[in-house]
Write a protein that holds these residues in place. Structure first.
Motif, PDB file in Angstrom:
ATOM      1  N   GLU A 249       5.213  -0.222  -4.610  1.00 46.86           N
ATOM      2  CA  GLU A 249       4.088   0.562  -4.611  1.00 46.86           C
ATOM      3  C   GLU A 249       2.888  -0.203  -3.966  1.00 46.86           C
ATOM      4  OE1 GLU A 249       2.986   1.963  -8.562  1.00 46.86           O
ATOM      5  OE2 GLU A 249       4.662   3.080  -8.831  1.00 46.86           O
ATOM      6  N   ASP A 250       2.913  -1.382  -3.966  1.00 46.35           N
ATOM      7  CA  ASP A 250       2.088  -2.202  -3.493  1.00 46.35           C
ATOM      8  C   ASP A 250       2.049  -2.136  -1.857  1.00 46.35           C
ATOM      9  OD1 ASP A 250      -0.288  -4.020  -3.668  1.00 46.35           O
ATOM     10  OD2 ASP A 250       0.964  -5.787  -3.297  1.00 46.35           O
ATOM     11  N   ALA A 251       3.547  -2.075  -1.556  1.00 49.00           N
ATOM     12  CA  ALA A 251       3.602  -2.022  -0.023  1.00 49.00           C
ATOM     13  C   ALA A 251       3.315  -0.755   0.711  1.00 49.00           C
ATOM     14  CB  ALA A 251       5.011  -2.317   0.164  1.00 49.00           C
ATOM     15  N   ILE A 252       2.879   0.413   0.068  1.00 52.28           N
ATOM     16  CA  ILE A 252       2.543   1.837   0.557  1.00 52.28           C
ATOM     17  C   ILE A 252       1.278   1.382   1.220  1.00 52.28           C
ATOM     18  CG2 ILE A 252       1.732   4.181   0.116  1.00 52.28           C
ATOM     19  CD1 ILE A 252       3.683   3.806  -2.488  1.00 52.28           C
ATOM     20  N   GLU A 253       1.266   1.867   2.474  1.00 47.61           N
ATOM     21  CA  GLU A 253       0.101   1.889   3.339  1.00 47.61           C
ATOM     22  C   GLU A 253      -0.389   3.242   4.043  1.00 47.61           C
ATOM     23  OE1 GLU A 253      -2.329  -0.195   4.107  1.00 47.61           O
ATOM     24  OE2 GLU A 253      -1.533  -2.055   2.904  1.00 47.61           O
ATOM     25  N   ASN A 254      -1.472   3.654   3.974  1.00 49.86           N
ATOM     26  CA  ASN A 254      -1.924   4.923   4.720  1.00 49.86           C
ATOM     27  C   ASN A 254      -3.442   4.852   4.669  1.00 49.86           C
ATOM     28  OD1 ASN A 254      -2.900   6.497   2.157  1.00 49.86           O
ATOM     29  ND2 ASN A 254      -0.734   6.479   1.923  1.00 49.86           N
ATOM     30  N   LYS A 255      -3.917   6.035   5.340  1.00 45.22           N
ATOM     31  CA  LYS A 255      -5.540   5.944   5.388  1.00 45.22           C
ATOM     32  C   LYS A 255      -6.077   6.559   4.175  1.00 45.22           C
ATOM     33  CE  LYS A 255      -5.563   6.028  10.412  1.00 45.22           C
ATOM     34  NZ  LYS A 255      -6.234   6.865  11.572  1.00 45.22           N
ATOM     35  N   TYR A 256      -5.226   6.949   3.203  1.00 52.04           N
ATOM     36  CA  TYR A 256      -5.903   7.719   2.057  1.00 52.04           C
ATOM     37  C   TYR A 256      -5.833   7.178   0.731  1.00 52.04           C
ATOM     38  CZ  TYR A 256      -5.497  11.751   5.485  1.00 52.04           C
ATOM     39  OH  TYR A 256      -5.482  12.247   6.635  1.00 52.04           O
ATOM     40  N   LEU A 257      -5.463   5.842   0.948  1.00 53.82           N
ATOM     41  CA  LEU A 257      -5.465   5.096  -0.422  1.00 53.82           C
ATOM     42  C   LEU A 257      -6.964   4.848  -0.833  1.00 53.82           C
ATOM     43  CD1 LEU A 257      -2.792   2.276   0.604  1.00 53.82           C
ATOM     44  CD2 LEU A 257      -2.580   4.465  -0.686  1.00 53.82           C
ATOM     45  N   PHE A 258      -7.336   5.221  -2.304  1.00 54.89           N
ATOM     46  CA  PHE A 258      -8.591   4.800  -2.577  1.00 54.89           C
ATOM     47  C   PHE A 258      -8.424   3.743  -3.849  1.00 54.89           C
ATOM     48  CE2 PHE A 258     -12.772   7.062  -2.939  1.00 54.89           C
ATOM     49  CZ  PHE A 258     -13.251   6.313  -3.791  1.00 54.89           C
TER      50      PHE A 258
END
Length: 225
Positions: A48-57
């Motif tokens: 889960e920590d590896a997930i990357e996108n522009k919508y992470l809050f």
């Protein structure tokens, strides 16, 4: 476009940066407009920590909301350096609401400040396109055009002044040459008005008058004896 219930005071529409969220009804200052939601990501879990996108809050050091899901209508709200809304983060409840900080009129785009980290990572490299920054850039372009026009006008005035100065100098030289020509012409005339070349002299000047010879006296007649 995502489907939004008619009782909601907003809609998704075209914006200067793509899609945006716009008010369809008056929204008063302090109103909770919409919730920013999505799956909760636990930073302690590697996958889960590896997930990357522009919508992470990011809620805190551990929990982050993945707002990339389509049902999260709040994901369409764009950034602004001078926003009319803000994010109201509630870490303990693991919730985020977008709240109006100004009265928003129908037709206005709803926006909030994404924060320094997001700005540096995603917006600064390509240039922020919010209305506030566009206004600043427009002002700078107008100032640059005005400065260019001012410098051009200054150069034209300088060139005109130099041209006038040169024209005056040429006119002065022309008058001087004309005066010298007239002076030479006057000096080249004789007293009786006849033009003489450089080797001629006025007759009689510098010469002694010729002496007149007396006629020889006739011999006296001889006396007759």
């Amino acid at each position: 476009m995502p489907s939004i219930p008619s009782n909601k005071p907003y809609r998704v529409g075209r914006s200067r940066t793509g899609l945006g969220l716009f008010a369809t009804k008056p929204i008063k200052k302090g109103t909770k407009i919409i919730r920013y939601f999505g799956p909760l990501l636990d930073s302690k879990k590697k996958e889960e920590d590896a997930i990357e996108n522009k919508y992470l809050f990011e809620l805190n050091d551990r929990w982050t909301i993945d707002g990339s899901v389509r049902k999260n209508i709040a994901r369409y709200i764009n950034h602004s350096c001078k926003p009319n809304a803000e994010s109201d983060v509630k870490p303990r409840k693991r919730k985020v609401f977008i709240r109006a900080i100004k009265n928003i009129e129908p037709g206005e785009e709803i926006n909030y400040d994404y924060g320094t980290d997001y700005f540096k990572a995603y917006l600064k490299p390509i240039g922020c396109k919010c209305a506030s920054c566009e206004k600043k850039r427009k002002k700078k372009r107008a100032e640059a055009r005005a400065e260019k026009a001012r410098l051009k006008a200054k150069a034209e005035r300088k060139a005109l002044k130099q041209a006038e100065k040169l024209a005056k100098a040429e006119a002065k030289d022309k008058l001087k040459a004309e005066a010298e020509r007239k002076s030479k012409k006057l000096n080249g005339h004789s007293l009786n008005g006849k033009h003489l070349n450089g080797s001629s002299r006025v007759r009689g000047i510098g010469k002694k008058p010729a002496s007149r010879k007396r006629p020889a006296s006739a011999p006296a007649p001889a006396l007759q004896a």
